[in-house]
Design an enzyme around this catalytic site. Sequence first.
Site, PDB file in Angstrom:
ATOM      1  N   ASN A  27      16.341 -11.758  10.589  1.00 22.55           N
ATOM      2  CA  ASN A  27      16.053 -10.796   9.529  1.00 22.55           C
ATOM      3  C   ASN A  27      14.831 -11.345   8.779  1.00 22.55           C
ATOM      4  OD1 ASN A  27      15.975  -9.178   7.280  1.00 22.55           O
ATOM      5  ND2 ASN A  27      18.147  -9.405   6.774  1.00 22.55           N
ATOM      6  N   HIS A 201      20.391   0.633   4.848  1.00 24.06           N
ATOM      7  CA  HIS A 201      21.685  -0.052   5.004  1.00 24.06           C
ATOM      8  C   HIS A 201      22.489   0.543   6.165  1.00 24.06           C
ATOM      9  CE1 HIS A 201      21.815  -0.993   0.379  1.00 24.06           C
ATOM     10  NE2 HIS A 201      21.271  -2.019   1.032  1.00 24.06           N
ATOM     11  N   GLY A 233      21.290  -4.290  -3.687  1.00 25.87           N
ATOM     12  CA  GLY A 233      20.910  -2.912  -3.359  1.00 25.87           C
ATOM     13  C   GLY A 233      22.212  -2.157  -3.109  1.00 25.87           C
ATOM     14  N   MET A 304      27.017  -8.717 -11.105  1.00 32.38           N
ATOM     15  CA  MET A 304      28.204  -8.032 -11.627  1.00 32.38           C
ATOM     16  C   MET A 304      29.218  -9.014 -12.217  1.00 32.38           C
ATOM     17  SD  MET A 304      29.402  -5.133 -12.297  1.00 32.38           S
ATOM     18  CE  MET A 304      28.510  -3.851 -11.423  1.00 32.38           C
ATOM     19  N   GLY A 351      28.518  -7.251  -1.633  1.00 32.81           N
ATOM     20  CA  GLY A 351      28.861  -8.237  -2.676  1.00 32.81           C
ATOM     21  C   GLY A 351      29.732  -7.695  -3.801  1.00 32.81           C
ATOM     22  N   GLY A 353      31.150  -4.479  -3.931  1.00 28.66           N
ATOM     23  CA  GLY A 353      32.259  -3.687  -3.379  1.00 28.66           C
ATOM     24  C   GLY A 353      33.393  -4.543  -2.849  1.00 28.66           C
ATOM     25  N   ASN A 355      34.031  -7.727  -3.805  1.00 36.10           N
ATOM     26  CA  ASN A 355      34.551  -8.740  -4.739  1.00 36.10           C
ATOM     27  C   ASN A 355      34.929  -8.249  -6.129  1.00 36.10           C
ATOM     28  OD1 ASN A 355      34.159 -11.213  -3.079  1.00 36.10           O
ATOM     29  ND2 ASN A 355      32.029 -10.497  -3.114  1.00 36.10           N
TER      30      ASN A 355
END
Length: 428
Positions: A27, A201, A233, A304, A351, A353, A355
């Site tokens: 990536n 995504h 994102g 978050m 990340g 969603g 946790n």
Amino acid sequence: MSSHPSPAGALPDEQRQAAPSRVLVLNSGSSSVKYQLLDMRNHSRLAMGLVERIGERTSRLTHTPLTGGGAEPRETTGPIADHEAALKSVAEELAKDGLGLDSPELAAIGHRVVHGGLKFTRPTLVDDTVLAEIQRLIPVAPLHNPANLTGILTARALRPDLPQVAVFDTAFHTTMPESAARYAIDVKTADEHRIRRYGFHGTSHAFVSRATAKLLGKDPSEVNVIVLHLGNGASASAVREGRCVDTSMGLTPLEGLVMGTRSGDTDPAVIFHLMRVGGMSTDEIDTLLNKKSGLIGLCGDNDMREIRRRVDAGDEQARLAFDIYIHRLKKYIGAYYAVLGRVDAVAFTAGVGENAAPVREAAVAGLEGLGLAVDGELNAVRSDEPRLISPEHARVAVAVVPTDEELEIATQTYALVSGSAERSDGLT
Ligand code: AMP
């Protein structure tokens, strides 16, 4: 992909057993390269790592070998001039554990490519035509495609004999109908500048929608799923019977949900206003909306965890940022419910969603009329496994499904080169 019948040239099972089975996933960003080496015989991860700050004096390579029970990450710092030097350093690190790029075990290199436009609808074996098309798409993905292209060219120079496969972030969304993909702007202008909603995504939405169907014990073709990829994102997608029919990101990854540093949806006239009244330049507004908006613009934090800590401590600014984030998320759940007509599952991933239980709880709160609810106890469970968090017998399943984009890229790459997917240049 594996849903395609095996073409005439597919390897018989006994030969596939002996065939090279490792895939290196790359990536490549503008100043970084993330990588994983996987063995597709058993989907195990052999090594992973990250090269950061390429082109600076303070470049850093963090390499984590994962064979033999795993080992501590090895960190190397010092100047790494360019992507070629970066990949050579990665190859050296892999070679230290007997996993070098010259290994006959290596079947292919799979590259994440952000923008595949309308032409690339599946993973694609790279040749000069494909490279030229990725290059042609640079105007619609100026931040990502040049780096992705550099990654492919560098890997190809290092192992010219090896199949290089491009896996596109946009591919999963190419099934969107025109009614969802087009903006309501002058058609001629839109077509001339290739302005439409491409979505991003896609690798994650594909992986998570399939994994959600599996969690429900169903085939992807039997279920309708709303996928909420909430990372730094963030994007939502509506997936009907395994095919994407709408997604929240558009021409670029700026549209849609409130994100860590991106605004998501705004009235486009905000831009004219900032130019005419605020005296801001195009680049300044680009930076404002992409890097200084979203959660960080609203409250100064984009993590978050920190936002929730501040909310719990009574911080009003963090509370407002959280509420705006949730309000937008709820709007998309409702919109995609309407688009799909029938929803079997809502899946949270990435990340935030995976946790942030308070985000999942708040996003679904008040949607009982749509058959959506979360069970407090199940929602509080921490796990790396896909799991249901809705109460038993709920009309719509609510799930937490960890995403694995690297595994998805490796799976698609391996399927293509081992002959279990349709082998083509992917151009339609
Ligand atoms: P990603 O882009 O998928 O890597 O997600 C990164 C984001 O996930 C971070 O910016 C955090 O906001 C969020 N995140 C990661 N871990 C947690 C956690 N334990 N609780 C809440 N948010 C988290």
